[in-house]
Write an enzyme that holds these catalytic residues in place. Sequence first.
Site, short mmCIF file in Angstrom:
data_model
loop_
_atom_site.label_atom_id
_atom_site.label_comp_id
_atom_site.label_asym_id
_atom_site.label_seq_id
_atom_site.Cartn_x
_atom_site.Cartn_y
_atom_site.Cartn_z
N LYS A 165 0.86 -1.19 0.00
CA LYS A 165 0.00 0.00 0.00
C LYS A 165 0.90 1.24 0.00
O LYS A 165 1.44 1.64 1.02
CB LYS A 165 -0.93 0.05 1.22
CG LYS A 165 -2.05 1.05 0.94
CD LYS A 165 -2.50 1.88 2.09
CE LYS A 165 -1.69 3.02 2.55
NZ LYS A 165 -1.69 4.24 1.73
N GLY A 198 -4.91 5.66 4.61
CA GLY A 198 -4.40 4.91 5.75
C GLY A 198 -5.50 4.15 6.48
O GLY A 198 -5.33 2.98 6.84
N GLY A 202 -4.95 0.94 4.48
CA GLY A 202 -3.80 0.62 5.35
C GLY A 202 -4.22 -0.25 6.53
O GLY A 202 -3.64 -1.30 6.78
N GLU A 240 10.17 1.91 10.19
CA GLU A 240 11.14 2.97 9.88
C GLU A 240 10.41 4.28 10.11
O GLU A 240 9.54 4.65 9.31
CB GLU A 240 11.58 2.89 8.41
CG GLU A 240 12.33 1.63 8.05
CD GLU A 240 13.67 1.51 8.75
OE1 GLU A 240 14.21 2.55 9.18
OE2 GLU A 240 14.15 0.38 8.89
N CYS A 274 13.61 11.62 6.35
CA CYS A 274 13.60 11.22 7.77
C CYS A 274 14.97 11.29 8.40
O CYS A 274 15.09 11.54 9.59
CB CYS A 274 12.98 9.84 7.93
SG CYS A 274 13.71 8.61 6.87
N GLU A 371 9.92 16.55 14.85
CA GLU A 371 10.28 16.40 13.44
C GLU A 371 9.43 17.40 12.65
O GLU A 371 8.21 17.37 12.71
CB GLU A 371 10.00 14.98 12.98
CG GLU A 371 10.54 14.72 11.60
CD GLU A 371 10.36 13.29 11.14
OE1 GLU A 371 9.27 12.72 11.37
OE2 GLU A 371 11.29 12.75 10.52
P1 ADP Z 1 3.09 10.91 6.61
O1 ADP Z 1 3.05 11.97 7.65
O2 ADP Z 1 4.42 10.58 6.05
O3 ADP Z 1 1.98 10.98 5.59
P2 ADP Z 1 1.95 8.57 7.72
O4 ADP Z 1 2.68 7.78 8.71
O5 ADP Z 1 0.61 9.08 8.07
O6 ADP Z 1 2.96 9.68 7.43
O7 ADP Z 1 1.83 7.80 6.33
C1 ADP Z 1 2.69 6.80 5.87
C2 ADP Z 1 1.88 5.68 5.26
O8 ADP Z 1 1.06 5.11 6.27
C3 ADP Z 1 0.93 6.11 4.14
O9 ADP Z 1 0.92 5.10 3.15
C4 ADP Z 1 -0.40 6.19 4.86
O10 ADP Z 1 -1.51 5.99 4.02
C5 ADP Z 1 -0.28 5.03 5.84
N1 ADP Z 1 -1.18 5.13 7.00
C6 ADP Z 1 -1.61 6.25 7.63
N2 ADP Z 1 -2.43 5.94 8.65
C7 ADP Z 1 -2.51 4.59 8.69
C8 ADP Z 1 -3.21 3.65 9.52
N3 ADP Z 1 -4.00 4.05 10.50
N4 ADP Z 1 -3.06 2.33 9.25
C9 ADP Z 1 -2.27 1.91 8.24
N5 ADP Z 1 -1.60 2.74 7.43
C10 ADP Z 1 -1.70 4.06 7.64
#
Ligand code: ADP
Length: 464
Positions: A165, A198, A202, A240, A274, A371
């Site tokens: 994803k 997400g 996600g 990460e 990062c 950050e």
């Molecule tokens: P950023 O601030 O880099 O967008 P995130 O950690 O929110 O950071 O996003 C990184 C990845 O995690 C994206 O692919 C996002 O869709 C996914 N993501 C965000 N929230 C969730 C969740 N609750 N469960 C699974 N994946 C998630």
Amino acid sequence: MNRLYIGGRWAEPKGTASIAVHNPATEEVIDHIPVADASDVDDAVTAARAAFEPWAALPPQARGEHLANLQQALTSRAVQIAQTIARDVGTPLKIATRVQTGLPLGVLKGYAAMSPPQPETVGNSLIVREPAGVVGAITPWNYPLHQIIAKVGAALAAGCTVVLKPAELAPLAAIILFEAIDEAGLPPGVVNLVTGDGITTGESLVRHEGVDMVSFTGSTATGALISRLAADRIARVALELGGKSANVILPDADLGKAVKVGVANALLNSGQTCTAWTRMLVHRSRYDEAVELAAEAAAGFTLGDPFDEATRLGPLISAGQKGKVLGHIERAQADGARLASKPQDLPDRGWFVSPAVLSNVDPDSALAQEEVFGPVLAVMSFEDDDDAVRIANNSRYGLAGAVWSGDEERAMKVASRMRTGAVDINGAAFNPLAPFGGYKQSGIGRELGAHGLAEFLETKAIQR
Ligand code: ADP
């Protein structure tokens, strides 16, 4: 694009929602992606499960040939990938070509040639390493192809199968990757693509019982949430996460070089990196000089169109990110920091933020602790090497860092005391075969090279 890639073919999504993809330099909508729902994710995991046993049973060399074919198919799309990432992330084209495209192509080449470790004998036991199973890979938008390849290359070389994803903010390179996967003829189900957000896509992937391991790159807050969800069924997680890395410039360093390289590192990809060295720590005897040099260096990072040759700094990924970064700069000044850099003129459109060098930053203040993920550098002073180490380690993160000194032994001593997954001495080159990952809240596990492959292995003891 309105397709997912499941079981070796492009598939119509069952979920009906879609997400707009923007060009952050123009604010225009450039594409849409479907939001895969729980049943789409279930189809993808089912395909990956069905593909697992035969893929895991292949000799590593045969998997390597598939990866080499994929690497070739991807290499023939290198120009398209760089342009696509310049459009959906906003990375200046030159950097999109070298870092966003060249780096993952090199990493994939490495994994095509890499096998899991040989079995070892301990007493009457044969210790074998076996693939962990079906991997759910969730990736962010800042280095969209690199972060995917770091997971997919290693997982496939280890004998795992994958459901990916990618990030909804910059998903277009992932789509090109799956066009290459299709052309390379990887066995159906070995790698599957579910696009989406997400919460829907996600979380469905993280919660799915058929996923043996979740490999995530993204924010620390989301990493903690994913960890909690995976804990319900004791699924393995590799994380990460964020960073707030310190660039320690000792008094005997080549100050001009250390500051110049340090500013470039902090501003790479508009600071949306990062590992960015976002805290510059300078000995008090050379502090004022360093602040001046840093402000000068930042002024040389010309903002503008990522496709313009002269551009060194693109926009931020979204309006939300721009607002957040501006908020950090304002709050830092309210907390007593001084804006040492002169703001540049901004283009009329696009989510641009002028690079900001802030001096007199309190090591405990929000700017030094949080950050920012934008073109913002905090410059702080220290008294001696012990003080530098103390300030560098005054962070909940522990991803990367740097030390500069005319005396390598002295630099090594400081590096060994820094609680981070990586330290670069005197601007040494990034090594894509070295393990990459964080201490403390920067993550769990390592990516890249042989350590990255090992992350996707289980260990079995067979007694004879
Ligand atoms: P950023 O601030 O880099 O967008 P995130 O950690 O929110 O950071 O996003 C990184 C990845 O995690 C994206 O692919 C996002 O869709 C996914 N993501 C965000 N929230 C969730 C969740 N609750 N469960 C699974 N994946 C998630």
